[in-house]
Design a protein around this motif. Structure first.
Motif, PDB file in Angstrom:
ATOM      1  N   GLU A  30     -19.526  18.352   6.768  1.00 35.60           N
ATOM      2  CA  GLU A  30     -20.488  17.639   5.933  1.00 35.60           C
ATOM      3  C   GLU A  30     -19.787  16.802   4.861  1.00 35.60           C
ATOM      4  OE1 GLU A  30     -23.389  17.325   6.873  1.00 35.60           O
ATOM      5  OE2 GLU A  30     -23.895  19.103   8.027  1.00 35.60           O
ATOM      6  N   GLU A  56     -18.584  13.637   6.443  1.00 36.41           N
ATOM      7  CA  GLU A  56     -19.683  12.692   6.651  1.00 36.41           C
ATOM      8  C   GLU A  56     -20.054  12.005   5.338  1.00 36.41           C
ATOM      9  OE1 GLU A  56     -22.849  14.811   8.605  1.00 36.41           O
ATOM     10  OE2 GLU A  56     -21.616  15.193  10.382  1.00 36.41           O
ATOM     11  N   LEU A  57     -20.079  12.748   4.253  1.00 38.85           N
ATOM     12  CA  LEU A  57     -20.362  12.157   2.950  1.00 38.85           C
ATOM     13  C   LEU A  57     -19.280  11.141   2.582  1.00 38.85           C
ATOM     14  CD1 LEU A  57     -21.921  11.922   0.276  1.00 38.85           C
ATOM     15  CD2 LEU A  57     -20.640  13.927  -0.534  1.00 38.85           C
ATOM     16  N   ILE A  99     -26.254   8.250   1.540  1.00 39.66           N
ATOM     17  CA  ILE A  99     -25.419   9.038   0.624  1.00 39.66           C
ATOM     18  C   ILE A  99     -26.202  10.246   0.130  1.00 39.66           C
ATOM     19  CG2 ILE A  99     -24.321   9.051  -1.658  1.00 39.66           C
ATOM     20  CD1 ILE A  99     -23.467   6.135  -1.086  1.00 39.66           C
ATOM     21  N   CYS A 100     -27.454  10.042  -0.232  1.00 42.20           N
ATOM     22  CA  CYS A 100     -28.288  11.159  -0.707  1.00 42.20           C
ATOM     23  C   CYS A 100     -28.458  12.211   0.379  1.00 42.20           C
ATOM     24  CB  CYS A 100     -29.644  10.650  -1.178  1.00 42.20           C
ATOM     25  SG  CYS A 100     -29.570   9.724  -2.718  1.00 42.20           S
ATOM     26  N   GLU A 129     -26.434  12.889   2.940  1.00 43.84           N
ATOM     27  CA  GLU A 129     -25.178  13.606   3.159  1.00 43.84           C
ATOM     28  C   GLU A 129     -24.829  14.497   1.975  1.00 43.84           C
ATOM     29  OE1 GLU A 129     -23.961  13.854   6.025  1.00 43.84           O
ATOM     30  OE2 GLU A 129     -25.030  12.187   6.949  1.00 43.84           O
ATOM     31  N   LEU A 130     -25.113  14.033   0.766  1.00 40.77           N
ATOM     32  CA  LEU A 130     -24.865  14.853  -0.416  1.00 40.77           C
ATOM     33  C   LEU A 130     -25.740  16.100  -0.384  1.00 40.77           C
ATOM     34  CD1 LEU A 130     -23.430  15.320  -3.085  1.00 40.77           C
ATOM     35  CD2 LEU A 130     -25.158  13.869  -4.181  1.00 40.77           C
ATOM     36  N   ASP A 144     -26.744  17.643   2.287  1.00 42.86           N
ATOM     37  CA  ASP A 144     -26.118  18.540   3.264  1.00 42.86           C
ATOM     38  C   ASP A 144     -24.951  19.301   2.637  1.00 42.86           C
ATOM     39  OD1 ASP A 144     -27.847  17.760   5.303  1.00 42.86           O
ATOM     40  OD2 ASP A 144     -26.445  16.292   6.143  1.00 42.86           O
ATOM     41  N   VAL A 145     -24.092  18.572   1.921  1.00 41.00           N
ATOM     42  CA  VAL A 145     -22.919  19.189   1.283  1.00 41.00           C
ATOM     43  C   VAL A 145     -23.357  20.250   0.273  1.00 41.00           C
ATOM     44  CG1 VAL A 145     -21.006  18.749  -0.332  1.00 41.00           C
ATOM     45  CG2 VAL A 145     -21.351  17.256   1.650  1.00 41.00           C
TER      46      VAL A 145
END
Length: 114
Positions: free
Chosen positions: A26, A29-30, A65-66, A68-69, A71-72
């Motif tokens: 993740e 990806e981010l 971005i939101c 992926e963030l 997910d992280v």
């Protein structure tokens, strides 16, 4: 089921080792989405005469971005839960490292405020 209970259920199902691997995925990806935005900004791909087109492109990139963030942060919270619940020695060790890093950052920025 509240949000914290969902985090705990997911964490318990997947376990620490798998979620640490998932965090790497993740995070990558981010990083890729952030790099894509940087390249688009640097090459002018996000600069158009039509401001509506530009805003739509920026919204798409920022939305990615939101996503992926999120997910992280979700996976990181699962890992944090697992460490405190099942491996407090890991949690304490990592928290100490985080404190040291925060202290170093504060030292670096000391005196730079205007």
């Amino acid at each position: 089921m509240n949000f914290q209970e969902k985090i705990q259920a997911l964490a318990e199902f997947y376990g620490l080792k798998l979620q640490i691997s998932k965090l790497g995925e993740e995070g990558a990806e981010l990083g890729a989405v952030i790099a894509k935005k940087f390249v688009q900004l640097q090459t002018g791909q996000l600069i158009y005469k039509d401001e509506l087109v530009t805003m739509r492109l920026l919204d798409q990139v920022d939305g990615a971005i939101c996503e992926e963030l999120a997910d992280v942060l979700l996976v990181a919270r699962e890992i944090e839960y697992l460490m405190y619940a099942h491996h407090p020695e890991y949690a304490e060790y990592i928290e100490n490292i985080m404190r040291q890093k925060a202290d170093r950052q504060l030292e670096r920025i000391k005196g730079t405020k205007q």
